[in-house]
Scaffold this active site. Structure first.
Site, PDB file in Angstrom:
ATOM      1  CB  CYS A  99      -0.914   0.004   1.220  1.00  0.00           C
ATOM      2  SG  CYS A  99      -1.916  -1.485   1.378  1.00  0.00           S
ATOM      3  NE  ARG A 133       4.400   1.496  -1.636  1.00  0.00           N
ATOM      4  CZ  ARG A 133       5.551   0.898  -1.379  1.00  0.00           C
ATOM      5  NH1 ARG A 133       6.606   1.169  -2.131  1.00  0.00           N
ATOM      6  NH2 ARG A 133       5.681   0.050  -0.392  1.00  0.00           N
ATOM      7  CD1 TRP A 160      -2.532  -4.119  -5.031  1.00  0.00           C
ATOM      8  CD2 TRP A 160      -2.130  -5.634  -3.441  1.00  0.00           C
ATOM      9  NE1 TRP A 160      -2.380  -5.334  -5.647  1.00  0.00           N
ATOM     10  CE2 TRP A 160      -2.135  -6.290  -4.694  1.00  0.00           C
ATOM     11  CE3 TRP A 160      -1.914  -6.397  -2.293  1.00  0.00           C
ATOM     12  CZ2 TRP A 160      -1.916  -7.652  -4.820  1.00  0.00           C
ATOM     13  CZ3 TRP A 160      -1.700  -7.756  -2.439  1.00  0.00           C
ATOM     14  CH2 TRP A 160      -1.699  -8.366  -3.681  1.00  0.00           C
ATOM     15  CG  ASN A 214       2.709  -1.168   3.117  1.00  0.00           C
ATOM     16  OD1 ASN A 214       2.145  -2.195   2.756  1.00  0.00           O
ATOM     17  ND2 ASN A 214       3.806  -0.716   2.531  1.00  0.00           N
ATOM     18  N   GLY A 215       1.303  -3.536   5.263  1.00  0.00           N
ATOM     19  CA  GLY A 215       1.833  -4.787   5.792  1.00  0.00           C
ATOM     20  C   GLY A 215       0.718  -5.720   6.218  1.00  0.00           C
ATOM     21  CD  GLU A 252      10.798  -8.547 -18.125  1.00  0.00           C
ATOM     22  OE1 GLU A 252      10.393  -7.404 -17.887  1.00  0.00           O
ATOM     23  OE2 GLU A 252      10.666  -9.491 -17.308  1.00  0.00           O
ATOM     24  CE  LYS A 297       7.805  -5.527 -17.768  1.00  0.00           C
ATOM     25  NZ  LYS A 297       8.046  -6.657 -17.024  1.00  0.00           N
ATOM     26  CD  GLU A 331       4.648  -7.479 -15.196  1.00  0.00           C
ATOM     27  OE1 GLU A 331       5.045  -7.551 -14.030  1.00  0.00           O
ATOM     28  OE2 GLU A 331       5.276  -6.884 -16.095  1.00  0.00           O
ATOM     29  CG  HIS A 373       9.708 -32.096 -25.035  1.00  0.00           C
ATOM     30  ND1 HIS A 373       9.906 -33.452 -25.196  1.00  0.00           N
ATOM     31  CD2 HIS A 373      10.785 -31.485 -25.598  1.00  0.00           C
ATOM     32  CE1 HIS A 373      11.051 -33.657 -25.806  1.00  0.00           C
ATOM     33  NE2 HIS A 373      11.609 -32.480 -26.066  1.00  0.00           N
ATOM     34  CE  LYS A 428       8.354  -0.218 -10.370  1.00  0.00           C
ATOM     35  NZ  LYS A 428       8.539  -0.650 -11.770  1.00  0.00           N
TER      36      LYS A 428
END
Length: 608
Positions: free
Chosen positions: A2, A27, A74, A100-101, A481, A485, A488, A504, A603
């Site tokens: 957060c 965040r 969040w 936050n946490g 990557e 991206k 995301e 396979h 983030k």
């Protein structure tokens, strides 16, 4: 995960807090809230959704106060509702806080307080903290917070105001990031230092088990027993302009375009005269390097993929026993770690909880530990000590771009330097790769000049139901990557595989609606990758190729080709990542997605 902002001073309190929250919105953006104190009375406003919705309510209701705190959430405990949004106020209206946490024993505390007649109003773990503070507060904020820190378990950054303390904001930190700043007659606190750059660049990063009192006059720091101690501030060399989009429609696009400059800055002072030298940052000797038989790269997400690039390169430079490990798994496996281990921890924010815990484990087992991070003075930097800093500046877009290329650059230099210390690096190899690294910024600029071409390609494929990304050798990590991206920010399913693995299992999914993005540089593995392209074509999958300029044969397999400048084989990931980032960006833009703040993501992941 957060975002927290607090302010005390003579400016417009709500304006400072709302602007600070907007800089934290990457965040968390499920809900937002603000609380102020005026005339010994706590007032608060909370909304579902973005900070902009909160700002509208603040303006509509002429919400003001002498000092205040704010939060953008969040969700972890409790659904996304206005009632669960922060700040939370104690039932007696004497204490208000943001958090936050995660408070792990919240249910236990709640049950105890409810047994004493205290009524709870939300589903969050945070409310247990504010109700406990209200229960124990007897006019001394420090004493109440000391009791709270001894009662709660878990990770937390708390910012607290007491109704009868008109010139004080209190903060406490254990396991979640928090930074404090002070300028003339005004104090600040935030989750991220970027929110403070407009006001001050001299800040204090809070340590674990530390609390602070912030007033207009200054800041005082205490341990969790309430004992005051001195603390030195740190000067940030970031500029406030770095946190503005400028003329770009999104931070992500701005940060993609900053990559040539970022790589150039990362090389500055570390490469000179076709020679790599990290001795100013690393006090390593040849004897140190000789005893490290094992190298562990530990990271999460995009940072993990940067370490996969590093591992591939380092395998070509010397006789290393290398592991690339996901941080969330590293600490729970019985991996041999000892004095012969060099453990390299990579974290953009320096606050990633899983990476931080993994670093603590490696230190306990006697490993030599090194941090690669974008934030000097971050928690993992302070705890580990030895670090290579990526000078990428603040990265606001949730999807990492410029920090990835900065990490690849630093990791490549680390591999060269370590091989050099061990006597494994041939002079010709050092000259070849350092010269090629110095050319990378210009070649990245060349790739950025193809933006319109890539945008057109993205328009053609924006309706695909998903994508496969394939590559071999050093073409595989950027494929990983690139797939990350795309999923995301566009919410499309995308997977990356070593090209030889397609047959396979994954090949069963191929059809005309599932394009394959093939990274096929003109190197020793070109023919092998072409065979995999042909396998995909036989299943009717459209092919998008990332190929090397001058490859006259790739056109036989697909008309959708993005050509990259030639570079040394080890450095292909640097060149390949730009078109993959731009492709993901324009697919997401075509689909109308929230590019800078994609759903469900934050983030900096500061909880396990």
């Amino acid at each position: 995960m957060c975002g927290i902002m607090g302010y005390i001073g003579d400016r417009d309190t709500t304006k400072v807090i709302l602007e600070g929250l907007a800089k934290h919105e990457y965040r968390g953006y499920d809900s937002a809230g603000i609380a102020v104190i005026k005339d010994n009375k706590i007032s608060e406003l909370r909304t579902i959704g973005r900070v902009s919705a909160l700002a509208e309510r603040v303006a509509k209701e002429h919400f003001t106060g002498d000092f205040g705190i704010g939060h953008t959430r969040w969700a972890t405990h409790g659904g996304v509702t206005e009632n669960n949004a922060h700040p939370h106020v104690s039932s007696d209206n004497r204490v208000v806080l943001v958090h936050n946490g995660i408070i792990e024993n919240a249910r236990e505390i709640r049950a105890d307080l409810e047994a004493h007649g205290i009524k709870f109003h939300t589903e969050t773990d945070t409310e247990s903290a504010v109700q406990y503070l209200g229960y124990v507060y007897a006019g001394d904020p420090k004493a109440a917070i000391v009791k709270l820190t001894k009662r709660i378990r878990g990770a937390f950054a708390l910012v607290i105001m007491f109704y009868d303390k008109p010139n004080e904001i209190w903060v406490a930190r254990k396991g979640s990031p928090l930074v404090v700043g002070h300028a003339e007659n005004e104090g600040f606190c935030a989750s991220d230092p970027t929110a403070l750059l407009e006001y001050t660049r001299d800040v204090w990063f809070m340590d674990d088990d530390e609390m602070a009192q912030i007033t207009k006059e200054g800041c005082k720091f205490f341990d969790f027993n309430g004992v005051e101690h001195p603390k030195e501030s740190m000067h940030l060399d970031w500029d406030a302009a770095m946190t503005n989009r400028g003329a770009y429609p999104h931070f992500m696009l701005k940060e993609i375009h900053e990559q040539p400059e970022v790589v150039a800055h990362t090389l500055l002072g570390r490469v000179a005269g076709e020679s790599v030298d990290l001795s100013k940052e690393l006090g390593w000797t040849k004897e140190d390097a000789a005893k490290w038989r094992k190298i562990h790269f530990v990271a999460c997400g995009t940072s993990h993929y940067a370490t996969v690039v590093a591992a591939h390169i380092m395998e070509t430079l010397g006789n290393f026993e290398i592991r690339t490990e996901v941080a969330s798994e590293y600490r729970y496996r019985n991996i041999p770690i000892d004095e012969e281990t060099l453990a390299v921890f990579v974290s953009q924010s320096g606050e990633t909880a899983d990476t931080l815990h993994a670093a603590r484990l490696a230190k306990e087992h006697g490993a030599k530990c090194l941090v690669i991070t974008n934030v000097r003075g971050s928690t993992i930097h302070r705890e580990v000590g030895e670090a290579l800093i990526t000078p990428a500046g603040p990265e606001i877009g949730v999807a990492a771009t410029k920090t990835f290329t900065a990490q690849m650059t630093v990791l490549t230099l680390l591999g060269l330097y370590l091989a050099k210390l061990r006597g494994d690096l041939k002079p010709d190899t050092e000259r070849r790769l350092t010269a090629a690294l110095m050319d990378i910024p210009g070649k990245l600029a060349t790739m950025l000049s193809k933006e319109k071409e890539i945008e057109a390609l993205a328009r053609d494929f924006a309706d695909a139901r998903g994508f496969f990304f394939i590559g071999r050798g050093l073409a595989y990590p950027p494929a990983l990557e690139g797939a990350l991206k795309l999923k995301e920010i566009s919410y499309l399913h995308a997977e990356a595989y070593p090209a030889g693995e397609m047959k396979h299992g994954p090949i069963a999914l191929l059809d005309k609606e599932l394009p394959v993005v093939a990274l096929v540089p003109k190197n020793a593995l070109w023919e092998k990758t072409i065979s995999n392209i042909e396998e995909s074509m036989a299943r009717k999958s459209p092919i998008i190729a990332i190929a090397t300029e001058g490859d006259g044969e790739i056109g036989h397999y697909t008309k959708h080709v993005i050509f990259t400048p030639e570079t040394e084989p080890e450095l292909f990931p640097f060149i390949a990542i730009i078109p993959l980032q731009l492709f993901a960006y324009y697919i997401a833009r075509q689909r109308g997605c929230d590019i800078d703040m994609p759903r469900n993501l934050a983030k900096s992941v500061t909880v396990e």
